[in-house]
Design an enzyme around this catalytic site. Sequence first.
Site, PDB file in Angstrom:
ATOM      1  N   GLN A  99       6.818 -35.669  -1.198  1.00 46.09           N
ATOM      2  CA  GLN A  99       6.038 -35.988  -0.006  1.00 46.09           C
ATOM      3  C   GLN A  99       5.869 -34.732   0.840  1.00 46.09           C
ATOM      4  OE1 GLN A  99       7.345 -38.042   3.701  1.00 46.09           O
ATOM      5  NE2 GLN A  99       6.060 -39.725   2.961  1.00 46.09           N
ATOM      6  N   TYR A 185       2.511 -38.236  12.397  1.00 46.89           N
ATOM      7  CA  TYR A 185       2.509 -36.805  12.126  1.00 46.89           C
ATOM      8  C   TYR A 185       1.068 -36.268  12.089  1.00 46.89           C
ATOM      9  CZ  TYR A 185       7.373 -37.846  11.406  1.00 46.89           C
ATOM     10  OH  TYR A 185       8.659 -38.272  11.619  1.00 46.89           O
ATOM     11  N   ARG A 232       0.022 -41.376   1.964  1.00 49.55           N
ATOM     12  CA  ARG A 232       0.715 -42.380   2.761  1.00 49.55           C
ATOM     13  C   ARG A 232      -0.010 -42.582   4.092  1.00 49.55           C
ATOM     14  NH1 ARG A 232       6.970 -43.327   4.970  1.00 49.55           N
ATOM     15  NH2 ARG A 232       7.207 -45.205   3.720  1.00 49.55           N
ATOM     16  N   GLY A 321      13.744 -48.358   1.297  1.00 53.60           N
ATOM     17  CA  GLY A 321      14.260 -47.198   1.994  1.00 53.60           C
ATOM     18  C   GLY A 321      15.749 -47.282   2.226  1.00 53.60           C
TER      19      GLY A 321
END
Length: 365
Positions: A99, A185, A232, A321
């Site tokens: 990622q 982000y 994502r 996760g």
Amino acid sequence: MSKLFQKTNLKDLDLQNRVVMAPMTRARTSQPGNVPNEMMATYYKQRATAGLIISEATQISDDSQGYSFTPGAYTDEQVKGWQPVTKAAHDQGAAMFCQLWHVGRVSHPTFQKGERPIAPSALAPVETKVWISDDNGNGNMVNCIQPREMTQADIDRVVKDFAYSAKRAVEAGFDGVEIHGGNGYLIDQFLRTNSNKRTDNYGGTRENRIRFLLEVVDAVIETIGADKVGVRLAPFITFKDMDCPDIVPTILEASKELQARDIAYMHLSEADWDDAPVIPESFRIELREIFTNTIIVAGSYTQERADEVLNKGYADLVAFGRPFVSNPDLVSRLVNDYELADLDGATLFGGNEHGYIDYPTFKEV
């Protein structure tokens, strides 16, 4: 057998099941240089019964960092550090994507050589903090500051940085890369009207706000191929001061463009707190009509919820996760309906082997 544990394919990759290990920041790199290490190789190896592992978020450049001790994938030392990690995952049968992120305004001058972070617009995120460690390894959450608005030269450079880092990630042994376009982000900051107030070709309309994402995707595709690219996105997540009233239609518009580019997958980061908004079924139906390649979902999924979303065809893979942190043998525990171990939240970021590679498997409990 539950669909979750059936073999499947991701483009040309054979996956041993539909379980994905979600990307999770753990901040355990070696310093200086944010270099992946042997302890990280052990961590991922322990969890490589997943069909696909998506690495923790990984920097594309010096200025893309927002938290201490997160890894990079752009220097020779970092590439060399990742190689034992990807080999360990592959030896256990898992595929592994890296990622890639640029945090944008979710940063601090500590990571910017004393300068302000860059962002689509000079707007500081409200009630948003980053984790910064001192020289002794003790971390604290620190408020973000006002960033500076990116110039066209900044945008062009960051696009090139994504492409270069993708190339280096493949050299490090990754099967592909996931472009982080969610969770507040940099790319997400371009997508949303509340964080993007630009008046040029990157702001205003949906077409303009998805431009930066698509430029990054196109540059990475040109470098490593569409079959090695995932994206994502986080349509229903509003933390890090990202509550945009137009984000869902914007992401659906972006999804049409991503399908046209035939990328490997789209990864939906869903809200996972207790009172989080429920994803409308109408959204899942519309997204599936638009995006027919692989869809991964992540967000506090249980096996029951995973089976439901897989059986309805809304997703093809399901990412887990936090359960993967405290249960390295998560796949086995789900298959056998074993009890899941609790997570020690105090050891999530930074530190040593404790709370990282010392969680036992079920047989060892």
